[in-house]
Motif scaffolding. Structure first.
Motif, PDB file in Angstrom:
ATOM      1  N   ARG A  41       3.995  -6.954 -14.921  1.00 23.34           N
ATOM      2  CA  ARG A  41       4.852  -7.270 -13.776  1.00 23.34           C
ATOM      3  C   ARG A  41       4.235  -6.768 -12.467  1.00 23.34           C
ATOM      4  O   ARG A  41       4.684  -7.128 -11.395  1.00 23.34           O
ATOM      5  CB  ARG A  41       6.233  -6.636 -13.965  1.00 23.34           C
ATOM      6  N   ARG A  42       3.205  -5.949 -12.602  1.00 20.40           N
ATOM      7  CA  ARG A  42       2.527  -5.434 -11.413  1.00 20.40           C
ATOM      8  C   ARG A  42       1.049  -5.280 -11.725  1.00 20.40           C
ATOM      9  O   ARG A  42       0.670  -5.018 -12.869  1.00 20.40           O
ATOM     10  CB  ARG A  42       3.115  -4.076 -10.985  1.00 20.40           C
ATOM     11  N   LEU A  43       0.221  -5.423 -10.701  1.00 23.16           N
ATOM     12  CA  LEU A  43      -1.222  -5.294 -10.860  1.00 23.16           C
ATOM     13  C   LEU A  43      -1.743  -4.301  -9.830  1.00 23.16           C
ATOM     14  O   LEU A  43      -1.690  -4.571  -8.625  1.00 23.16           O
ATOM     15  CB  LEU A  43      -1.910  -6.654 -10.666  1.00 23.16           C
ATOM     16  N   PRO A  44      -2.238  -3.136 -10.257  1.00 22.15           N
ATOM     17  CA  PRO A  44      -2.851  -2.202  -9.315  1.00 22.15           C
ATOM     18  C   PRO A  44      -4.108  -2.844  -8.699  1.00 22.15           C
ATOM     19  O   PRO A  44      -4.864  -3.532  -9.395  1.00 22.15           O
ATOM     20  CB  PRO A  44      -3.224  -1.005 -10.196  1.00 22.15           C
ATOM     21  N   VAL A  45      -4.295  -2.611  -7.427  1.00 21.04           N
ATOM     22  CA  VAL A  45      -5.466  -3.134  -6.722  1.00 21.04           C
ATOM     23  C   VAL A  45      -6.427  -1.971  -6.496  1.00 21.04           C
ATOM     24  O   VAL A  45      -6.059  -0.952  -5.901  1.00 21.04           O
ATOM     25  CB  VAL A  45      -5.073  -3.773  -5.374  1.00 21.04           C
ATOM     26  N   LEU A  46      -7.669  -2.133  -6.969  1.00 23.00           N
ATOM     27  CA  LEU A  46      -8.650  -1.057  -6.892  1.00 23.00           C
ATOM     28  C   LEU A  46      -9.816  -1.419  -5.986  1.00 23.00           C
ATOM     29  O   LEU A  46     -10.186  -2.572  -5.842  1.00 23.00           O
ATOM     30  CB  LEU A  46      -9.205  -0.738  -8.296  1.00 23.00           C
ATOM     31  N   VAL A  92      -5.860   1.365  -4.130  1.00 20.07           N
ATOM     32  CA  VAL A  92      -5.645   1.071  -2.711  1.00 20.07           C
ATOM     33  C   VAL A  92      -4.364   0.273  -2.480  1.00 20.07           C
ATOM     34  O   VAL A  92      -3.926   0.109  -1.339  1.00 20.07           O
ATOM     35  CB  VAL A  92      -6.839   0.303  -2.099  1.00 20.07           C
ATOM     36  N   GLY A  93      -3.759  -0.225  -3.553  1.00 21.29           N
ATOM     37  CA  GLY A  93      -2.534  -1.007  -3.386  1.00 21.29           C
ATOM     38  C   GLY A  93      -2.020  -1.519  -4.712  1.00 21.29           C
ATOM     39  O   GLY A  93      -2.540  -1.177  -5.779  1.00 21.29           O
ATOM     40  N   GLN A  94      -1.024  -2.360  -4.634  1.00 24.33           N
ATOM     41  CA  GLN A  94      -0.420  -2.924  -5.834  1.00 24.33           C
ATOM     42  C   GLN A  94       0.257  -4.233  -5.477  1.00 24.33           C
ATOM     43  O   GLN A  94       0.795  -4.394  -4.378  1.00 24.33           O
ATOM     44  CB  GLN A  94       0.602  -1.949  -6.409  1.00 24.33           C
ATOM     45  N   ILE A  95       0.227  -5.190  -6.403  1.00 21.98           N
ATOM     46  CA  ILE A  95       0.910  -6.466  -6.225  1.00 21.98           C
ATOM     47  C   ILE A  95       1.822  -6.680  -7.421  1.00 21.98           C
ATOM     48  O   ILE A  95       1.379  -6.619  -8.571  1.00 21.98           O
ATOM     49  CB  ILE A  95      -0.088  -7.634  -6.118  1.00 21.98           C
ATOM     50  N   SER A  96       3.095  -6.910  -7.158  1.00 22.06           N
ATOM     51  CA  SER A  96       4.043  -7.213  -8.227  1.00 22.06           C
ATOM     52  C   SER A  96       4.329  -8.708  -8.227  1.00 22.06           C
ATOM     53  O   SER A  96       3.973  -9.431  -7.285  1.00 22.06           O
ATOM     54  CB  SER A  96       5.352  -6.440  -8.010  1.00 22.06           C
ATOM     55  N   ARG A  97       4.970  -9.184  -9.290  1.00 23.47           N
ATOM     56  CA  ARG A  97       5.383 -10.581  -9.313  1.00 23.47           C
ATOM     57  C   ARG A  97       6.234 -10.907  -8.096  1.00 23.47           C
ATOM     58  O   ARG A  97       6.089 -11.960  -7.482  1.00 23.47           O
ATOM     59  CB  ARG A  97       6.195 -10.866 -10.580  1.00 23.47           C
ATOM     60  N   THR A 101       0.807  -1.221   0.000  1.00 23.47           N
ATOM     61  CA  THR A 101       0.000   0.000   0.000  1.00 23.47           C
ATOM     62  C   THR A 101       0.839   1.270   0.000  1.00 23.47           C
ATOM     63  O   THR A 101       0.316   2.353  -0.282  1.00 23.47           O
ATOM     64  CB  THR A 101      -0.943   0.020   1.216  1.00 23.47           C
ATOM     65  N   ARG A 102       2.127   1.149   0.327  1.00 23.74           N
ATOM     66  CA  ARG A 102       3.021   2.306   0.270  1.00 23.74           C
ATOM     67  C   ARG A 102       3.630   2.339  -1.122  1.00 23.74           C
ATOM     68  O   ARG A 102       4.569   1.608  -1.419  1.00 23.74           O
ATOM     69  CB  ARG A 102       4.100   2.209   1.336  1.00 23.74           C
ATOM     70  N   LEU A 103       3.081   3.177  -1.974  1.00 21.95           N
ATOM     71  CA  LEU A 103       3.443   3.164  -3.389  1.00 21.95           C
ATOM     72  C   LEU A 103       4.070   4.474  -3.851  1.00 21.95           C
ATOM     73  O   LEU A 103       3.744   5.541  -3.352  1.00 21.95           O
ATOM     74  CB  LEU A 103       2.197   2.904  -4.245  1.00 21.95           C
ATOM     75  N   VAL A 104       4.932   4.353  -4.835  1.00 23.47           N
ATOM     76  CA  VAL A 104       5.363   5.519  -5.614  1.00 23.47           C
ATOM     77  C   VAL A 104       4.311   5.692  -6.697  1.00 23.47           C
ATOM     78  O   VAL A 104       4.045   4.775  -7.467  1.00 23.47           O
ATOM     79  CB  VAL A 104       6.735   5.294  -6.254  1.00 23.47           C
ATOM     80  N   THR A 105       3.654   6.842  -6.722  1.00 30.60           N
ATOM     81  CA  THR A 105       2.616   7.100  -7.720  1.00 30.60           C
ATOM     82  C   THR A 105       2.946   8.386  -8.480  1.00 30.60           C
ATOM     83  O   THR A 105       3.765   9.201  -8.039  1.00 30.60           O
ATOM     84  CB  THR A 105       1.229   7.228  -7.069  1.00 30.60           C
ATOM     85  N   LEU A 106       2.278   8.571  -9.610  1.00 30.76           N
ATOM     86  CA  LEU A 106       2.513   9.729 -10.456  1.00 30.76           C
ATOM     87  C   LEU A 106       1.192  10.374 -10.857  1.00 30.76           C
ATOM     88  O   LEU A 106       0.155   9.698 -10.903  1.00 30.76           O
ATOM     89  CB  LEU A 106       3.279   9.324 -11.721  1.00 30.76           C
ATOM     90  N   GLY A 107       1.240  11.676 -11.137  1.00 34.12           N
ATOM     91  CA  GLY A 107       0.070  12.384 -11.631  1.00 34.12           C
ATOM     92  C   GLY A 107       0.122  12.450 -13.149  1.00 34.12           C
ATOM     93  O   GLY A 107       1.208  12.418 -13.746  1.00 34.12           O
ATOM     94  N   PRO A 108      -0.999  12.556 -13.816  1.00 29.71           N
ATOM     95  CA  PRO A 108      -1.035  12.536 -15.283  1.00 29.71           C
ATOM     96  C   PRO A 108      -0.362  13.726 -15.951  1.00 29.71           C
ATOM     97  O   PRO A 108       0.034  13.645 -17.118  1.00 29.71           O
ATOM     98  CB  PRO A 108      -2.528  12.513 -15.593  1.00 29.71           C
ATOM     99  N   ASP A 109      -0.216  14.840 -15.224  1.00 30.44           N
ATOM    100  CA  ASP A 109       0.355  16.049 -15.829  1.00 30.44           C
ATOM    101  C   ASP A 109       1.862  16.179 -15.625  1.00 30.44           C
ATOM    102  O   ASP A 109       2.472  17.151 -16.092  1.00 30.44           O
ATOM    103  CB  ASP A 109      -0.333  17.290 -15.256  1.00 30.44           C
TER     104      ASP A 109
END
Length: 318
Positions: A265-270, A276-281, A13-21
């Protein structure tokens, strides 16, 4: 079989995320600095918009390389020997797959070359091929526990030391592989990952971005073709808007199937379309390996119950 553990139990749940702009070159720099292969993109309400991955970055680099070739056709080419990783972890084909998975996790790598006793390259054992191990282990139908049965031996994932950067970028874009093994004869002498290619090409991206910014101050009718390489464009123009996502209830075996059947290689969890999170291989392998890496005498019975994995501490995104 007990109910397998859901995504909610193993997601990060602690992710590096980016904004579209965010300018695309800043997005690439963020991935390289954070040493990650991709990041979810969301808006101010955390509504999921897509994923900005290494492959998205390579599309940008491909445009940059093409543009640089047009402007500086005589520029020297960066070649595989100039930026390949020379210190390799190698595996043997008769090695136990569970021990091999443990080595990948311990060394924080997503794959390694498989060589015979004479050093001849045979294939690659990776996180993706490990998904088949997880799936077959879940039903105790593993035909063999040796690396050789699960490695990928596609010859298109090998290059030689003279292969130039544009060719390497093209190979990454036209194949599902995250690394290319560099051969000298039939021996592995190096390896190049998508990230290695991006690091090698990033100085070029920086130069073109600076040129684009300078060109922006020039009247439109006096500009050259710099606009054909939009390194300062928002990353939304390059992100994967159709990236596969999962919900919190999807079980571990189903997740492994997705990783095996797709190139993700990763699946965002919605949850209700919000991130709300992400799962990688690697996250999945860490969870499964706690159960798989047991003594051989108890391994077969334990493999039947992927739900027996004990809860793990949340790990940073990898």
């Amino acid at each position: 079989m007990s109910t397998p553990r859901p995504a909610a139990d193993i997601m990060v749940t602690r992710l590096v995320t980016l904004g579209p702009d965010v300018p695309v070159i800043e997005g690439i720099a963020r991935l390289l600095k954070s040493n990650i292969t991709g990041a979810p993109v969301h808006d101010s309400t955390r509504s999921f918009l897509g994923v900005f991955s290494e492959k998205c970055c390579l599309n940008v680099l491909s445009l940059a390389v093409d543009h640089a070739d047009e402007v500086h056709s005589s520029a020297p080419q960066c070649r595989a020997r100039d930026f390949m990783a020379r210190k390799l972890l190698t595996l043997r084909p008769n090695m136990d797959v569970f021990d091999a998975i443990g080595l990948l996790l311990k060394n924080r790598i997503s794959g390694a070359p498989v060589v015979d006793e004479a050093g001849k390259f045979l294939g690659v054992f990776s996180e993706k091929t490990s998904m088949k191990v997880v799936i077959e282990s879940a039903y105790a139908q593993l035909p063999t526990a040796e690396v050789g049965a699960f490695m990928n031996d596609d010859p298109h994932r090998t290059i030689d030391e003279q292969t130039d950067l544009p060719t390497i970028v093209h190979l990454f874009l036209s194949t599902p592989y995250r690394r290319l093994v560099v051969l000298r004869g039939n021996r592995a002498v190096g390896q190049i990952s998508r990230r290695d290619a991006l690091r090698a090409g990033f100085p070029l991206l920086g130069k073109l971005a600076a040129s684009e910014q300078e060109a922006a101050a020039i009247p439109a009718d006096h500009r050259d073709s710099l606009a054909d390489c939009p390194t300062t464009a928002p990353l939304a123009a390059f992100m994967d808007r159709n990236a596969r996502t999962v919900d919190e209830d999807m079980d571990l075996v189903s997740l492994a199937n997705i990783f095996l059947q797709t190139n993700y290689r990763r699946l965002p969890v919605l949850r209700d379309r919000r991130l709300v999170g992400q799962i990688s291989r690697r996250d999945l392998l860490k969870a499964a390996h706690q159960m798989m890496a047991v003594a051989p005498s108890t391994r077969e019975s334990n493999l039947l119950y992927l739900s027996s994995l004990t809860p793990r501490e949340e790990a940073p995104i990898a």
